[in-house]
Design an enzyme around this catalytic site. Structure first.
Site, mmCIF file in Angstrom:
data_model
loop_
_atom_site.group_PDB
_atom_site.id
_atom_site.type_symbol
_atom_site.label_atom_id
_atom_site.label_comp_id
_atom_site.label_asym_id
_atom_site.label_seq_id
_atom_site.Cartn_x
_atom_site.Cartn_y
_atom_site.Cartn_z
ATOM 1 N N GLN A 49 -8.955 -7.912 -10.321
ATOM 2 C CA GLN A 49 -9.599 -6.680 -9.865
ATOM 3 C C GLN A 49 -9.140 -5.490 -10.694
ATOM 4 O O GLN A 49 -9.956 -4.649 -11.109
ATOM 5 C CB GLN A 49 -9.268 -6.464 -8.383
ATOM 6 C CG GLN A 49 -9.610 -5.083 -7.859
ATOM 7 C CD GLN A 49 -9.302 -4.931 -6.378
ATOM 8 O OE1 GLN A 49 -10.048 -5.434 -5.554
ATOM 9 N NE2 GLN A 49 -8.210 -4.266 -6.047
ATOM 10 N N GLN A 93 -18.117 -6.801 -0.574
ATOM 11 C CA GLN A 93 -17.233 -7.669 -1.344
ATOM 12 C C GLN A 93 -16.809 -8.917 -0.581
ATOM 13 O O GLN A 93 -15.969 -9.677 -1.059
ATOM 14 C CB GLN A 93 -16.026 -6.887 -1.871
ATOM 15 C CG GLN A 93 -15.005 -6.469 -0.817
ATOM 16 C CD GLN A 93 -14.001 -5.480 -1.388
ATOM 17 O OE1 GLN A 93 -14.327 -4.344 -1.717
ATOM 18 N NE2 GLN A 93 -12.758 -5.899 -1.527
ATOM 19 N N HIS A 140 0.828 -1.214 0.000
ATOM 20 C CA HIS A 140 0.000 0.000 0.000
ATOM 21 C C HIS A 140 0.861 1.261 0.000
ATOM 22 O O HIS A 140 0.557 2.238 -0.689
ATOM 23 C CB HIS A 140 -0.883 0.046 1.263
ATOM 24 C CG HIS A 140 -1.829 -1.098 1.407
ATOM 25 N ND1 HIS A 140 -1.687 -2.058 2.375
ATOM 26 C CD2 HIS A 140 -2.949 -1.429 0.707
ATOM 27 C CE1 HIS A 140 -2.677 -2.933 2.281
ATOM 28 N NE2 HIS A 140 -3.462 -2.581 1.274
ATOM 29 N N ARG A 197 -3.615 -10.291 4.658
ATOM 30 C CA ARG A 197 -4.010 -11.599 5.197
ATOM 31 C C ARG A 197 -2.814 -12.446 5.622
ATOM 32 O O ARG A 197 -3.004 -13.493 6.238
ATOM 33 C CB ARG A 197 -4.859 -12.354 4.163
ATOM 34 C CG ARG A 197 -6.254 -11.755 3.973
ATOM 35 C CD ARG A 197 -7.163 -12.660 3.147
ATOM 36 N NE ARG A 197 -8.542 -12.153 3.120
ATOM 37 C CZ ARG A 197 -9.067 -11.403 2.141
ATOM 38 N NH1 ARG A 197 -8.329 -11.059 1.105
ATOM 39 N NH2 ARG A 197 -10.323 -11.006 2.214
#
Lengths: 281, 281
Positions: free
Chosen positions: A153, A61, A37, A187
Site C-alpha cells: 500500500q 477496499q 496508529h 485485526r
C-alpha cells in the site's frame, strides 16, 4: 480536538488552515486505533502546525466476503486516544459522505497492484488509492503518514502521489510490534489465544530469513522456501503468499539487490494477517 | 507571458500564486488554438488574477490508429494568440515530463464514459481524466474552462472533479461556430473544400432537430431518426453515433425531459468531427 463528520466542513477547515499559512500533517486510518496508529500521530504532531486523523472504514477496499461489516469500530475510544496524542481534528465521514449517489470515479495504479495483496484481494488497492486521493483533496495535507506494515500500500500510494502530482509528502513509519514480535493490527482482536500464539510464526519466519541474509544469502527462491517451511510447520497457519519483490514497483526478484521487500500474508484460522521486512543489500 | 515547460517550474509558480493569495483560472488545451479556445481564455482572464493555459497533446487519450502523430501543432502561433488575450503562463510540457519512466496511475470515471465517444474511442476518456487530474494538481486553479463542444468530456470532468473532491470550479463555455454553423475544431484543418462544405451537415441536422423540439417533439427515437436521415443524405458523411442522453450522467433517454444532450460524431472523409446541443425542456 474537533470531530468533523462532513466533507464540506472538513474542506472548509483545511482551506482556512492553508489560507493562514499553517502546515497540516495527516494520518488516514480505518480506526480501532492501536499503538501503530498512535506512533504515526506522534510523528505527525512533531512535523506540522495541525494534525488531522481520518477514521473511515472504506467500503471500496473490501471485497465480497471480506470483513467490512465486522471490521472493528470504536469511535469513542478512538477519539480519546487521538486526543491523548494531540490530534487537532478527527475526520470521521460516513460512506454516504464519501461516495454520494452518482459517484463514478476511481484512481488506479497498475503493475504495483498486481501481486501480493493485489492478487488475493482484487479491487482492494483501487479502493485504497481512490479514497486516499479523495482524502488528500479534502484534508490538503503537506505530509501524510502511513505504516510500513502495509508495505505494498505504501509503495502504491507513493507512486500515485508522484504520478498524479499530488502536493503531499508521503512518510512511511516502521512497523510497531508487540514484545513477542507480533505486528500490531486492528485485526489481531479476531485471534483466539491459540491463534495469537500461532500468529508469531509471521515475524519468526521473517527473523529467520533476516538471519540467513545477514549470513550472506541472496537467493530469493531459497529465502522464500525457508519462510514457507517455517509457516507450514505451524498447524493453524495457511499461507496466502510469501513474496520477495523490489520495494518500489513491487515486482518479484530472483536475487536480493538494492532495496527489497519480503512480504507475507498468512491466514491464522479465519484471520488474514500480513507482515514484512525491507532489506537493503 | 511566460512559457513553462517543466512540471517542477509550473508547480513552483502556482504554489507561489496561491501563497500570495492570487486566484488562478486555467484553460487546458491540446494547442493549435482557434477562436473557441480564445473564448475560454477571455472568460478566464475576466475571472481571476492569473490565467494559465496548457498546451499538451496527451498521448494517453489517443487510441491506436488515431491521429496523435499528425495532430496539428504550432507552439509559436499558439504563444502569440495566448499572449494576445492576456494569458500569464503557457504551460507546454513534454510527454516525458507528464509521464516519466515508472508512471503507473490512471483516473477513471465509469458509466458516463461508456457511450458516445467512449464507445468509439476506448480508453480516450481515461486519458482525459488522468491528464486533467494531473494538470489540476500542477496548476492549482480555482476555476477551469472547458468547451461545451466536448460535451461528454465536460460531463465526465465535472463528475471526476466532484467525486475526487478536487477544489476546482468547472465552467462549460458554449460552442463557437463559423458563420455558416460549423463548430470550431483544431481538426477542421484536415478538411478539403468539398469536405468542409459537407461538414455543415452536423450543425444543420442539429438545427433541424431543434426546430422539431420547438414544435413540441419529445420522442428521442424520432429525433434521432430525423438527424440520422439528414446526415445519411450527405454522401461524404458517415455516422459514428447520434445520441440523445441526459446531460449529467450521459445515459440514453427515450423522451426529452430536464436537461438533455443531443450529440453526434460523424466522419467526413477521414476526419472525425463532433457537434452537439443541450436542450432543456
Amino acid at each position: 480536538m474537533r470531530l468533523i463528520e462532513s466533507v464540506r466542513e472538513m474542506t472548509a477547515w483545511s482551506r482556512e488552515q492553508v489560507r493562514e499559512g499553517r502546515t497540516i500533517a495527516f494520518v488516514p486510518t480505518m480506526g480501532f486505533l492501536h499503538e501503530g496508529h498512535l506512533t504515526l500521530m506522534r510523528r505527525a504532531r512533531e512535523a506540522c502546525d495541525r494534525v488531522v486523523v481520518s477514521i473511515f472504514v472504506n467500503p471500496l477496499q473490501f471485497g465480497a466476503g471480506e470483513d467490512y461489516e465486522e471490521y472493528p469500530r470504536d469511535l469513542t475510544r478512538d477519539s480519546r486516544l487521538a486526543e491523548s496524542v494531540g490530534v487537532d481534528v478527527l475526520f470521521a465521514p460516513t460512506a454516504g459522505e464519501m461516495y454520494p449517489k452518482g459517484y463514478h470515479t476511481a484512481v488506479e495504479v497498475d503493475r504495483l497492484t498486481e501481486g501480493l495483496c493485489g492478487a488475493s484481494r482484487p479491487g482492494h488497492f483501487r479502493g485504497v488509492t481512490t479514497v486516499v486521493c479523495k482524502l488528500f483533496n479534502i484534508v490538503r495535507p503537506d505530509v501524510a503518514y502511513f505504516g510500513q506494515k502495509d508495505a505494498q500500500q505504501l509503495a502504491i500510494l507513493r507512486c500515485m502521489t508522484e504520478d498524479l502530482n499530488l502536493p503531499v509528502s508521503i512518510v512511511g513509519v516502521p512497523i510497531v510490534r508487540e514484545a513477542d514480535g507480533l505486528a500490531l493490527s486492528s485485526r489481531n482482536v479476531y485471534l483466539s489465544p491459540a491463534e495469537r500464539q500461532a500468529a508469531l510464526v509471521l515475524s519468526r519466519s521473517l527473523a529467520g530469513a533476516r538471519e540467513l541474509i545477514d549470513q550472506g544469502e541472496r537467493d530469493a527462491g531459497r529465502l522464500r522456501q525457508v519462510i514457507t517451511e517455517a509457516i507450514t510447520a505451524e498447524p493453524l497457519a495457511a499461507i496466502d503468499y510469501v513474496a520477495i519483490v523490489d520495494n518500489r514497483f513491487i515486482q518479484p526478484v530472483d536475487t536480493l539487490e538494492g532495496q527489497c521487500l519480503i512480504a507475507l500474508a498468512v491466514r491464522i484460522g479465519k484471520t488474514r494477517l500480513i507482515d514484512n521486512m525491507v532489506v537493503e543489500v
